[in-house]
Design a protein around this motif. Structure first.
Motif, PDB file in Angstrom:
ATOM      1  N   TYR A 255     -29.429  74.542  20.544  1.00 29.49           N
ATOM      2  CA  TYR A 255     -28.238  72.692  21.126  1.00 29.49           C
ATOM      3  C   TYR A 255     -27.246  72.859  20.794  1.00 29.49           C
ATOM      4  N   TYR A 256     -26.338  73.325  20.523  1.00 32.84           N
ATOM      5  CA  TYR A 256     -24.456  73.483  20.676  1.00 32.84           C
ATOM      6  C   TYR A 256     -24.132  72.093  20.800  1.00 32.84           C
ATOM      7  N   THR A 257     -24.832  71.308  22.003  1.00 41.31           N
ATOM      8  CA  THR A 257     -24.099  70.096  22.611  1.00 41.31           C
ATOM      9  C   THR A 257     -24.733  69.634  21.922  1.00 41.31           C
ATOM     10  N   THR A 258     -25.923  69.326  21.118  1.00 46.79           N
ATOM     11  CA  THR A 258     -26.259  67.994  20.076  1.00 46.79           C
ATOM     12  C   THR A 258     -25.589  68.320  18.790  1.00 46.79           C
ATOM     13  N   LEU A 259     -24.710  69.563  18.217  1.00 40.94           N
ATOM     14  CA  LEU A 259     -24.978  70.171  17.106  1.00 40.94           C
ATOM     15  C   LEU A 259     -23.012  69.298  16.777  1.00 40.94           C
ATOM     16  N   VAL A 260     -22.465  70.209  18.297  1.00 43.28           N
ATOM     17  CA  VAL A 260     -21.015  69.058  18.367  1.00 43.28           C
ATOM     18  C   VAL A 260     -20.882  68.263  18.171  1.00 43.28           C
ATOM     19  N   VAL A 261     -21.430  67.163  19.219  1.00 42.86           N
ATOM     20  CA  VAL A 261     -21.489  65.667  18.818  1.00 42.86           C
ATOM     21  C   VAL A 261     -21.903  65.097  17.098  1.00 42.86           C
ATOM     22  N   LEU A 262     -23.059  65.547  16.656  1.00 39.20           N
ATOM     23  CA  LEU A 262     -23.980  65.302  15.664  1.00 39.20           C
ATOM     24  C   LEU A 262     -22.322  65.586  14.429  1.00 39.20           C
ATOM     25  N   LEU A 263     -21.478  67.042  14.533  1.00 38.83           N
ATOM     26  CA  LEU A 263     -20.666  66.897  13.634  1.00 38.83           C
ATOM     27  C   LEU A 263     -19.476  66.034  13.873  1.00 38.83           C
ATOM     28  N   ALA A 264     -19.041  65.650  15.098  1.00 41.01           N
ATOM     29  CA  ALA A 264     -17.810  65.116  15.508  1.00 41.01           C
ATOM     30  C   ALA A 264     -18.711  63.370  14.693  1.00 41.01           C
ATOM     31  N   TYR A 265     -19.277  62.864  15.319  1.00 41.29           N
ATOM     32  CA  TYR A 265     -20.213  61.175  14.479  1.00 41.29           C
ATOM     33  C   TYR A 265     -20.052  62.048  12.565  1.00 41.29           C
ATOM     34  N   PHE A 266     -20.666  62.823  11.706  1.00 44.73           N
ATOM     35  CA  PHE A 266     -20.357  63.158  10.415  1.00 44.73           C
ATOM     36  C   PHE A 266     -18.911  63.334  10.272  1.00 44.73           C
ATOM     37  N   VAL A 267     -17.535  64.071  10.773  1.00 39.70           N
ATOM     38  CA  VAL A 267     -16.228  63.717  10.240  1.00 39.70           C
ATOM     39  C   VAL A 267     -16.147  62.253  10.162  1.00 39.70           C
ATOM     40  N   MET A 268     -16.150  61.649  11.159  1.00 43.17           N
ATOM     41  CA  MET A 268     -15.855  60.373  11.285  1.00 43.17           C
ATOM     42  C   MET A 268     -16.335  59.069  10.323  1.00 43.17           C
ATOM     43  N   LEU A 269     -17.552  59.874   9.949  1.00 46.40           N
ATOM     44  CA  LEU A 269     -17.834  59.362   9.087  1.00 46.40           C
ATOM     45  C   LEU A 269     -17.145  59.083   7.507  1.00 46.40           C
ATOM     46  N   VAL A 270     -17.205  60.763   7.819  1.00 47.03           N
ATOM     47  CA  VAL A 270     -16.878  61.114   6.082  1.00 47.03           C
ATOM     48  C   VAL A 270     -14.953  60.456   5.922  1.00 47.03           C
ATOM     49  N   LEU A 271     -14.607  60.557   7.209  1.00 46.56           N
ATOM     50  CA  LEU A 271     -13.456  60.303   7.094  1.00 46.56           C
ATOM     51  C   LEU A 271     -13.289  58.528   6.863  1.00 46.56           C
ATOM     52  N   GLN A 272     -14.812  57.287   7.608  1.00 46.67           N
ATOM     53  CA  GLN A 272     -14.267  56.541   7.282  1.00 46.67           C
ATOM     54  C   GLN A 272     -14.315  56.108   5.162  1.00 46.67           C
ATOM     55  N   VAL A 273     -15.561  56.747   4.664  1.00 48.28           N
ATOM     56  CA  VAL A 273     -15.900  56.183   3.902  1.00 48.28           C
ATOM     57  C   VAL A 273     -14.709  56.966   2.573  1.00 48.28           C
ATOM     58  N   VAL A 274     -13.540  57.831   2.931  1.00 46.49           N
ATOM     59  CA  VAL A 274     -12.579  58.453   2.646  1.00 46.49           C
ATOM     60  C   VAL A 274     -11.523  57.311   2.429  1.00 46.49           C
ATOM     61  N   ALA A 275     -11.100  56.912   3.580  1.00 48.64           N
ATOM     62  CA  ALA A 275     -10.577  55.499   3.609  1.00 48.64           C
ATOM     63  C   ALA A 275     -11.073  54.218   2.907  1.00 48.64           C
ATOM     64  N   GLU A 276     -11.839  54.108   2.916  1.00 47.07           N
ATOM     65  CA  GLU A 276     -13.143  52.910   2.023  1.00 47.07           C
ATOM     66  C   GLU A 276     -12.555  52.891   0.828  1.00 47.07           C
ATOM     67  N   ILE A 277     -12.810  54.179   0.093  1.00 47.10           N
ATOM     68  CA  ILE A 277     -12.813  54.811  -0.937  1.00 47.10           C
ATOM     69  C   ILE A 277     -11.468  54.389  -1.590  1.00 47.10           C
ATOM     70  N   VAL A 278      -9.840  55.137  -0.440  1.00 50.68           N
ATOM     71  CA  VAL A 278      -8.761  55.028  -1.212  1.00 50.68           C
ATOM     72  C   VAL A 278      -7.800  53.335  -0.753  1.00 50.68           C
ATOM     73  N   SER A 279      -8.875  52.970  -0.160  1.00 55.23           N
ATOM     74  CA  SER A 279      -7.914  51.173  -0.202  1.00 55.23           C
ATOM     75  C   SER A 279      -8.819  50.269  -0.448  1.00 55.23           C
ATOM     76  N   LEU A 280     -10.077  51.000  -1.354  1.00 51.93           N
ATOM     77  CA  LEU A 280     -10.381  49.927  -2.365  1.00 51.93           C
ATOM     78  C   LEU A 280     -10.409  50.404  -3.799  1.00 51.93           C
ATOM     79  N   ARG A 281     -10.366  51.299  -3.877  1.00 54.37           N
ATOM     80  CA  ARG A 281     -10.320  51.949  -5.661  1.00 54.37           C
ATOM     81  C   ARG A 281      -8.940  52.456  -5.802  1.00 54.37           C
ATOM     82  N   GLN A 282      -8.411  53.089  -4.797  1.00 54.25           N
ATOM     83  CA  GLN A 282      -6.846  53.488  -5.389  1.00 54.25           C
ATOM     84  C   GLN A 282      -6.022  52.582  -5.290  1.00 54.25           C
TER      85      GLN A 282
END
Length: 179
Positions: free
Chosen positions: A81-108
């Motif tokens: 089910y590739y549509t679901t796969l693509v949508v969830l991959l985009a979801y996780f990429v943006m979630l990871v980018l949010q976590v990275v932004a939080e770590i860099v802004s708070l800890r760095q």
């Protein structure tokens, strides 16, 4: 498997890549600009102690925001089910980018910009989930997948409201409760 969406997941992937890239670049520029504008502010630290309920809230959001989508992501890959796969991959990429932004802004940088990161990313995540919900509805034989997207919209919506409710404490505004 040959599903109704078999011909267009690449098109959806390109669309989501463009949307996510534009959002990421705009939010990155905003966070950098805001961090620079507030560079003279005292380094930001989380208010302590954290409320007792925080660990339950944070743990619940982590669990429900990660585990069900990861299970569905794996299942979608396995079942084709590739549509679901693509949508969830985009979801996780943006979630990871949010976590990275939080770590860099708070800890760095120990910047007050940290507080702004979820206020940018969570509404976008709600949009991603809504858009994903509309896209996966083409997979009509998967009535339970839209339920996952609706559940995720609910989880992240409640999370956003709780984030908003914590603003006075995060900024240590006078007259706020310590709990």
């Amino acid at each position: 498997m040959n599903h109704p969406d078999a011909l267009w997941p690449a098109e959806i992937g390109r669309q989501l890549l463009v949307e996510n890239s534009v959002f990421f670049l705009i939010s990155l520029v905003f966070l950098i600009w805001t961090g620079w504008a507030w560079r003279e502010v005292k380094p930001f630290e989380l208010p302590k102690p954290l409320p007792d309920w925080f660990k339950y809230w944070f743990g619940s959001v982590q669990f429900f925001g990660l585990v069900p989508p990861i299970v569905v992501l794996g299942w979608s890959l396995w079942q084709g089910y590739y549509t679901t796969l693509v949508v969830l991959l985009a979801y996780f990429v943006m979630l990871v980018l949010q976590v990275v932004a939080e770590i860099v802004s708070l800890r760095q940088f120990r910047s007050v910009v940290w507080v702004m990161v979820p206020y940018l990313y969570v509404p976008y995540r709600l949009w991603q989930l809504y858009e994903g919900l509309t896209l996966v509805q083409s997979e009509s034989d998967l009535g339970w997948i839209p339920i996952l997207f609706i559940g995720e919209i609910f989880i992240w919506g409640v999370n956003y409201l709780l984030d908003l409710a914590q603003l006075p404490k995060l900024f240590r505004w006078s007259g706020t409760s310590e709990s």
